[in-house]
Scaffold this motif. Sequence first.
Motif, PDB file in Angstrom:
ATOM      1  N   UNK A   1      26.373  61.921  -7.226  1.00  0.00           N
ATOM      2  CA  UNK A   1      26.979  60.891  -7.952  1.00  0.00           C
ATOM      3  C   UNK A   1      27.723  61.523  -8.870  1.00  0.00           C
ATOM      4  N   UNK A   2      29.019  60.613  -9.069  1.00  0.00           N
ATOM      5  CA  UNK A   2      29.950  61.014 -10.046  1.00  0.00           C
ATOM      6  C   UNK A   2      29.337  60.591 -11.335  1.00  0.00           C
ATOM      7  N   UNK A   3      28.705  59.784 -11.498  1.00  0.00           N
ATOM      8  CA  UNK A   3      28.286  59.216 -12.702  1.00  0.00           C
ATOM      9  C   UNK A   3      26.733  58.765 -12.678  1.00  0.00           C
ATOM     10  N   UNK A   4      26.056  59.350 -13.328  1.00  0.00           N
ATOM     11  CA  UNK A   4      24.438  58.954 -13.040  1.00  0.00           C
ATOM     12  C   UNK A   4      23.889  57.989 -14.318  1.00  0.00           C
ATOM     13  N   UNK A   5      24.828  57.675 -15.149  1.00  0.00           N
ATOM     14  CA  UNK A   5      24.617  56.960 -16.244  1.00  0.00           C
ATOM     15  C   UNK A   5      23.758  55.376 -15.787  1.00  0.00           C
ATOM     16  N   UNK A   6      24.350  54.894 -14.728  1.00  0.00           N
ATOM     17  CA  UNK A   6      23.917  53.663 -14.629  1.00  0.00           C
ATOM     18  C   UNK A   6      22.136  53.767 -13.602  1.00  0.00           C
ATOM     19  N   UNK A   7      22.245  54.872 -13.112  1.00  0.00           N
ATOM     20  CA  UNK A   7      21.011  55.169 -12.541  1.00  0.00           C
ATOM     21  C   UNK A   7      19.768  55.591 -13.516  1.00  0.00           C
ATOM     22  N   UNK A   8      20.167  56.404 -14.482  1.00  0.00           N
ATOM     23  CA  UNK A   8      19.344  56.634 -15.412  1.00  0.00           C
ATOM     24  C   UNK A   8      18.842  55.483 -16.235  1.00  0.00           C
ATOM     25  N   UNK A   9      19.765  54.515 -16.552  1.00  0.00           N
ATOM     26  CA  UNK A   9      19.681  53.369 -17.376  1.00  0.00           C
ATOM     27  C   UNK A   9      18.654  52.427 -16.767  1.00  0.00           C
TER      28      UNK A   9
END
Length: 940
Positions: A661-669
């Motif tokens: 994923x380019x950005x994992x912030x949403x998945x981590x959240x």
Amino acid sequence: MNRRFVVVDLETTGHSPKQGDKIIQVAAVVVEKGKIVERFASFVNPKTHIPSFIEQLTNINDEMVKDSPLFEHIAPDVLKLLDDAYFVAHNVAFDLSFLQAELHECGYDTLYNSTIDTVELARILLPAAEGYKLSQLAETLHIKHENPHQADSDAEVTAYVLLSLLEKLHSLPLVTLKQLYAFSLHLKSEISELIEEIMETKQELLKENEQLFHLVHGVALKKKQPIEEELPQPPRSFEEFNETKEEVFSRVLPHYENRPAQWNMMSMVHEALSTHQHALIEAGTGTGKTLGYLIPSVFYAKQSEKPVVVSTHTVSLQQQIMDRDIPILRQLMPFSFKVAILKGRHHYLNLRKFINWIKERETNYDAILTKAKILVWLTETETGDIDEINLPSGGKLFWERINDGHPSPLDFRYPWVKLSFYQRARKRSNEADIVVTNHRLLFMDLMSDQDLLPDYDNVILDEAHRIEAIAGEQFGIQVDYFQTHSLFSRIGTLDCDGLLADIKEILEQARLSGKPDVWQFHLIIKELKTELDDMFRLIHAFVSKRINDGEGGRVSFRYDEKVAYDAGWIGIRELASRVQFLFCDYLREFDQLKASIEQSGVQWTRKEQGVFSDFYEACEEVGQIKLKLQHLLLEEKEEEVAWFEIEPKGAANATFLYSQPIDVSEQLADCFFAQKRSAVLTSATLTVNGSFDYMIRELGLYDFQPLQLTVPSPFDYNKQAKVLIPKDMPSINSISLEEYSMILAQRIIDIASVTEGRMLVLFTSNEMLKETYHYVKELNQLDEYVLFGQGISSRNRTRLLKDFIQFEKSILFGTSSFWEGIDIPGQHLSCLVMVRLPFSPPNEPITAAKTAKLKQDGLNPFMEYSLPQAIIRFKQGFGRLIRTKKDQGVMFVFDNRISTTQYGKYFLRSLPSMDVREQPFDQLLKELEDWWTNSGNMER
């Protein structure tokens, strides 16, 4: 044991008698009946100059040997000692080859003594030793070693090592000795007669076996020790402990110093856990971070009766917590508690697989050595954890066959489930108050259908600056040529050894009517292997044509919609489609074969069931690779970055495929932080310009409003460290790589002449590292110094560090992995040279994808991503320099962007308060000389 052993050690002018290197010292120690009975030692005049490298290593110089006898004068004495004796040495091939060469030169016959190599014997009998150098074994066995690298001292220590190893051999159970005897015929050391002699003195020793060992199919296991039941204890609160903590610490820790910063951290962790909040804590080096989070965690776990998971980036830090910090914690706490360490399945031995493989005939030396080591280790281990055992490099390939990474249905049946080391570790973790694990397993648990970790609501994330990268890896997909090659080698064809050939043999012996068509399976596997090989070769060629010729080491190529109409890419996808059809054929044949076996009505033996089970497990892996390749090469990918990696000068099919994923912030959240009551994230490097904003954004913590605390280091950096920035270093873009590397090499030489080595030079480019290393060598001004280069001397980080520390005058050239996570104690590192500010290359796939996405979102990719990431890495690099209150050191920064750009100030602001000087290099060198002398570094 009525044998005569002569332990020999030589010091020489070099490594090869064939190249004219000569002996400069001979020592021999005679061992009989378990005792040292005679000693012999003499310097030898080699009639040649002793190189400075050897002089530094041995402390033997030309003056010491000039009046010593020639070898021909002491040869008769040496031969008399060796008469009718075992020739023993630490690395016997080295000493014996030199002795043979010198004896031949003097006109003597070849020696035919039986030999014992104490390196090899120690590798087998001391499987958990940290290393097998003589100094390491001396430390492990508590043998005093007064003068390392002098033959008389080394021979004496080797003799005591031999006696310890013979004693260990005597202590092994009879079944283990029988297995070792079978392997001994394939070893370098001629120990078969010794083992035979010991076995004759041992009877079945049933009492010994019953009391100490559990026997499983001819393999002896250490019996599990009964777990002591905890006595009920009155609950104690963290607040009560907090009131008396200084008294408790003073009583338990002999050199205790009051650390207010550590108390602040404890209070923050306690607040986060007890109020169910997330927290970010940056704790500088030397703050006592680990106890700072362990103490409130164990109080919370006991009071709430719920476990707290402690997760680290590295397995080595996991082990350090267990070995160093937990014993201190047990002394500090007013109650008992349970701690368990849990790693991924592949860390644990699968006993069923090992017992099956041990019976297979081997010709590979490392595999034989590994089998022998594991047999001995099984009489000692209670965990079956690979990190306890020091495997040879080739043994790691054998470990892939016998670890518990891919269990089969058979492993969940009696007796294997009861004997499973992994299941034992799971059971311990389910009963523990504190569970110590690592980030990879933590996020694997998040993604897995199975529960890999016990149920938990509260977690401490140490080395938290690595979370975003590890989460990206675990949320992504990876396949490589070596992975598929290893899997299909394990399955095999009918032309070679492997599971398919074993199945054919079993089915033929069973004489099934309507026998499954194994031959058709064989043909599909051969075709599939060929097509996969072609596909990986095609990808390798595709990338090779699209990279710069000058790039060295492993290189990446990001593929996206821009290559959609490229003829090379279309060819790759066509071949990938053919491979998918073959995968379907393979899996269809597998289903038919499995159905035939299971519906045959034959009562299969336990061994046959084991073969079937391993085959089924391997075929399931094939199915997983099919799905991964389909996603990586044939499916559209949204919000993902996909890339290939190759080594241009490596094998033509050595190709790696990745997607993340380019950005994992949403998945981590959503998947992690929202599901946990409390997550405490800590590291020495979490802030940028004094703010946690970058980490909060990258990790998806924005909506959670986490608690925040910065705990400064207790070190006095104004006295202990300096940062020196040469004003006259040219910009790398203004001159060629060769010119820049030449200037850099000369300046490294000048600095090393002041600091006498003890220097770590950090690069961001493999190519520049190699250029600079070779120029330093060619300039030939550091003849007394030992140079180590990552990817030149060795690729193994641990080995490079051990070798670097061994020599006083040494320089280590490192990149990537040396920027963080290494601990070089005290005087071994006094100077750090940072060649370039650690920005990620703009064409690095994840960096390029993040940059594109931030631009698309209307943000500044440099300020929002590239700069913060580089600053955190810069802080990590600086953190290698000062590790204790006694350390002193200097950091040179050769990248002039730190002073010529607006953003350079952010790097300097990220460091603790200290003396920063920016002057021409010659003035800085003079200042370094003055400071070095006045600060006492010269005397160290």
